[in-house]
Motif scaffolding. Structure first.
Motif, short mmCIF file in Angstrom:
data_model
loop_
_atom_site.label_atom_id
_atom_site.label_comp_id
_atom_site.label_asym_id
_atom_site.label_seq_id
_atom_site.Cartn_x
_atom_site.Cartn_y
_atom_site.Cartn_z
N PRO A 188 0.83 -1.22 0.00
CA PRO A 188 0.00 0.00 0.00
C PRO A 188 0.86 1.25 0.00
N VAL A 189 0.45 2.25 -0.77
CA VAL A 189 1.15 3.53 -0.80
C VAL A 189 0.18 4.64 -0.43
N THR A 190 0.74 5.72 0.05
CA THR A 190 -0.06 6.90 0.37
C THR A 190 0.31 8.01 -0.60
N LYS B 266 3.42 6.98 -10.72
CA LYS B 266 2.36 6.22 -11.40
C LYS B 266 1.05 6.30 -10.63
N GLU B 267 1.13 6.02 -9.31
CA GLU B 267 -0.08 6.07 -8.50
C GLU B 267 -0.62 7.50 -8.38
N ALA B 268 0.29 8.48 -8.29
CA ALA B 268 -0.14 9.87 -8.25
C ALA B 268 -0.88 10.26 -9.52
N ALA B 269 -0.37 9.79 -10.67
CA ALA B 269 -1.04 10.08 -11.94
C ALA B 269 -2.43 9.45 -11.99
N GLU B 270 -2.58 8.27 -11.41
CA GLU B 270 -3.90 7.62 -11.36
C GLU B 270 -4.88 8.45 -10.53
N VAL B 271 -4.41 8.93 -9.38
CA VAL B 271 -5.28 9.75 -8.53
C VAL B 271 -5.60 11.07 -9.22
N LEU B 272 -4.60 11.69 -9.83
CA LEU B 272 -4.83 12.94 -10.55
C LEU B 272 -5.84 12.74 -11.67
N ASN B 273 -5.72 11.64 -12.37
CA ASN B 273 -6.66 11.32 -13.45
C ASN B 273 -8.09 11.22 -12.92
N TYR B 274 -8.24 10.63 -11.75
CA TYR B 274 -9.55 10.50 -11.12
C TYR B 274 -10.10 11.86 -10.68
N LEU B 275 -9.27 12.65 -10.01
CA LEU B 275 -9.75 13.94 -9.50
C LEU B 275 -10.11 14.90 -10.63
N THR B 276 -9.42 14.80 -11.76
CA THR B 276 -9.71 15.68 -12.89
C THR B 276 -10.65 15.04 -13.91
N GLY B 277 -11.12 13.84 -13.60
CA GLY B 277 -12.08 13.17 -14.47
C GLY B 277 -13.49 13.66 -14.22
N ALA C 76 -12.46 2.62 -2.34
CA ALA C 76 -12.36 1.69 -3.47
C ALA C 76 -10.93 1.25 -3.77
N HIS C 77 -9.94 1.89 -3.15
CA HIS C 77 -8.54 1.61 -3.48
C HIS C 77 -7.72 1.43 -2.20
N PRO C 78 -7.85 0.28 -1.54
CA PRO C 78 -7.12 0.08 -0.28
C PRO C 78 -5.61 0.11 -0.43
N ASN C 79 -5.10 -0.15 -1.65
CA ASN C 79 -3.65 -0.16 -1.85
C ASN C 79 -3.07 1.19 -2.25
N ILE C 80 -3.95 2.16 -2.57
CA ILE C 80 -3.51 3.51 -2.89
C ILE C 80 -4.40 4.47 -2.09
N GLN C 81 -3.94 4.88 -0.95
CA GLN C 81 -4.71 5.75 -0.09
C GLN C 81 -4.29 7.21 -0.27
N VAL C 82 -5.26 8.09 -0.33
CA VAL C 82 -5.00 9.51 -0.56
C VAL C 82 -5.09 10.26 0.76
#
Length: 449
Positions: A46-48, A342-353, A72-78
């Motif tokens: 898991p990453v934060t 990589k994980e930061a880009a996924e979160v950014l993609n979600y927040l700007t989606g 929804a993402h226990p392995n990538i926590q914001v």
């Protein structure tokens, strides 16, 4: 979101000092290319991912979005933190220091549009989001919003969040006490231009002659930014700098018109003499110390957050004098110093989606720059209960429809900060009216370096 909503101050010189630092490159290993649609393999451990924003009231409106992601993402926590009310003179200089140091910045950072010129010129600090597939999102945004996220190396370094638009917020109860109309359609018709707005201000002042009575408008900064957002598109779509990054503060008619209009309101005694986004300004919103203020979409979240639930329904939204305008709008970026790009880009993609934009609008009135989000009924049909059920989806959708992009130079943020200090001084009496324009120009030239 140019935003900007504030606790505490740094002197304007801090901005100039921080932005004048010799910027050095921060090295990092080249990340592996992967998709940013959430379909990539989960990290082994898991990453934060930290997210830093700025802004007052409801700020970026990411509480619900982050809660939804984390469930929804226990392995990538914001971990989401709003650092300060103030962008130009607190958040930005601190961010520049962290970027230069190569440590201390969040995995995802928010940027106001006023700093995009500065950041585009420093590509060494930012991850290329195209490496993680976000270049596929281009069709989701107006061309100007998307293009502003492309840096000097022609890389996608930032993706848009909200867009400002423009309205006028007003206190219905104070208008009623002053004998003015309160219906938003009738109120909008009171002021087709700024001369008419000033005339209504004189009527409001006559009905509130006491020293402690409410004033018509909050202060010089908000008014100035609203007018400049309208005047700049009429004068080449530029503000303090031309498109060659040459300072034009003295020759651009948009600047002088905006200054003169603010000066006339101040001289007429129509302002509450408040510096925007200061603690006294927030307190004045809560206690109803003024009746009107210019409101891009994100400002509604500032007002509702500062005013509190006790003032729900007392505020409403009407057309702004002089037609449309656009003040503010922000972006998200991933610094190269992030250990989890990589994980930061996924979160950014979600927040700007689409869904991230919709949740931000529902929570903080941050109007989406995402075209799919704008078109969704959850945005288009939304009414804001705090603002007397104003149909904010329709209002802001119409206000951003035909906006033209305004060029903001590399040193826009520090010039803006410096000249607005002069406006505050003029309004509060420390700068004489007949000396204010000269001091305004001097401050702008000094800040531009």
């Amino acid at each position: 979101m140019l935003n900007n909503k504030r606790h505490g101050k740094l002197a304007a010189v801090a901005v100039m000092a921080a932005t004048a630092l010799a910027i050095t490159s921060c090295s990092s290993s080249e990340p592996a290319k992967t998709a940013a649609d959430g379909g990539s393999a989960a990290p082994a451990e898991p990453v934060t991912i930290t997210v830093h924003t700025f802004g007052g009231g409801e700020n970026f409106g990411y509480d619900k979005a982050v809660e939804t992601w984390n469930a929804a993402h226990p392995n990538i926590q914001v971990k989401y933190q709003n650092l300060t009310d103030r962008f130009e003179d607190v958040y930005l200089p601190q961010l520049l220091q962290r970027l230069q140091a190569g440590s201390g910045a969040a995995d995802i950072i928010a940027l106001d549009e006023g700093a995009m010129g500065l950041m585009k010129a420093r590509p060494q600090f930012f991850t290329d989001l195209a490496e993680y597939g976000l270049d596929s999102r281009k069709a989701d945004f107006p061309a100007a919003k998307w293009d502003n996220g492309i840096n000097a190396d022609n890389k996608l370094f930032a993706v848009g969040t909200d867009i400002g638009g423009m309205t006028m917020c007003y206190r219905k109860d104070l208008f009623e006490k002053a004998g003015l109309p309160t219906d938003r359609e009738e109120v909008g018709k009171l002021w087709p231009d700024w001369n008419a707005f000033k005339a209504i201000g004189e009527k409001f002042k006559a009905a509130n002659p006491g020293k402690t009575d409410p004033k018509f408008i909050d202060g010089p900064n908000t008014l100035y930014n609203v007018i400049l957002s309208q005047e700049a598109p009429k004068n080449g779509n530029v503000a303090y700098f031309d498109k060659n990054n040459q300072l034009i503060i003295e020759t651009n008619p948009a600047i002088k018109t905006s200054f003169d209009t603010v000066k006339s309101f101040s001289e007429a005694g129509l302002t509450a003499k408040l510096a925007s986004f200061s603690p006294p300004w927030n307190a004045a919103i809560k206690k109803g110390a003024f009746a009107t203020m210019g409101c891009p979409a994100w400002m509604l979240g500032v007002v509702s957050g500062a005013a509190g639930e006790d003032n729900k329904g007392k505020w409403d939204v009407a057309a702004v004098p002089g037609g449309a305008g656009n003040w503010g709008g922000s972006y998200l970026a991933v610094p190269k110093q992030s250990k989890h790009p990589k994980e930061a880009a996924e979160v950014l993609n979600y927040l700007t989606g689409k869904e991230g934009h919709i949740m931000a609008f529902q929570e903080a009135a941050a109007f989406p720059s995402s075209i799919p989000a704008q078109q969704d009924p959850a945005v288009a049909d939304l009414k804001n209960p705090f603002f007397n059920d104003a149909p904010t989806g329709q209002i802001f959708g119409a206000s951003v429809k035909d906006l033209l992009p305004v060029f903001l130079g590399e040193k826009h943020a520090q010039v803006k900060t410096a000249v607005e200090k002069v406006l505050e001084g003029m309004d509060q009496g420390s700068v004489k009216y007949d000396q204010a324009w000269t001091k305004f120009l001097e401050a702008g030239v000094k800040a531009a370096g």
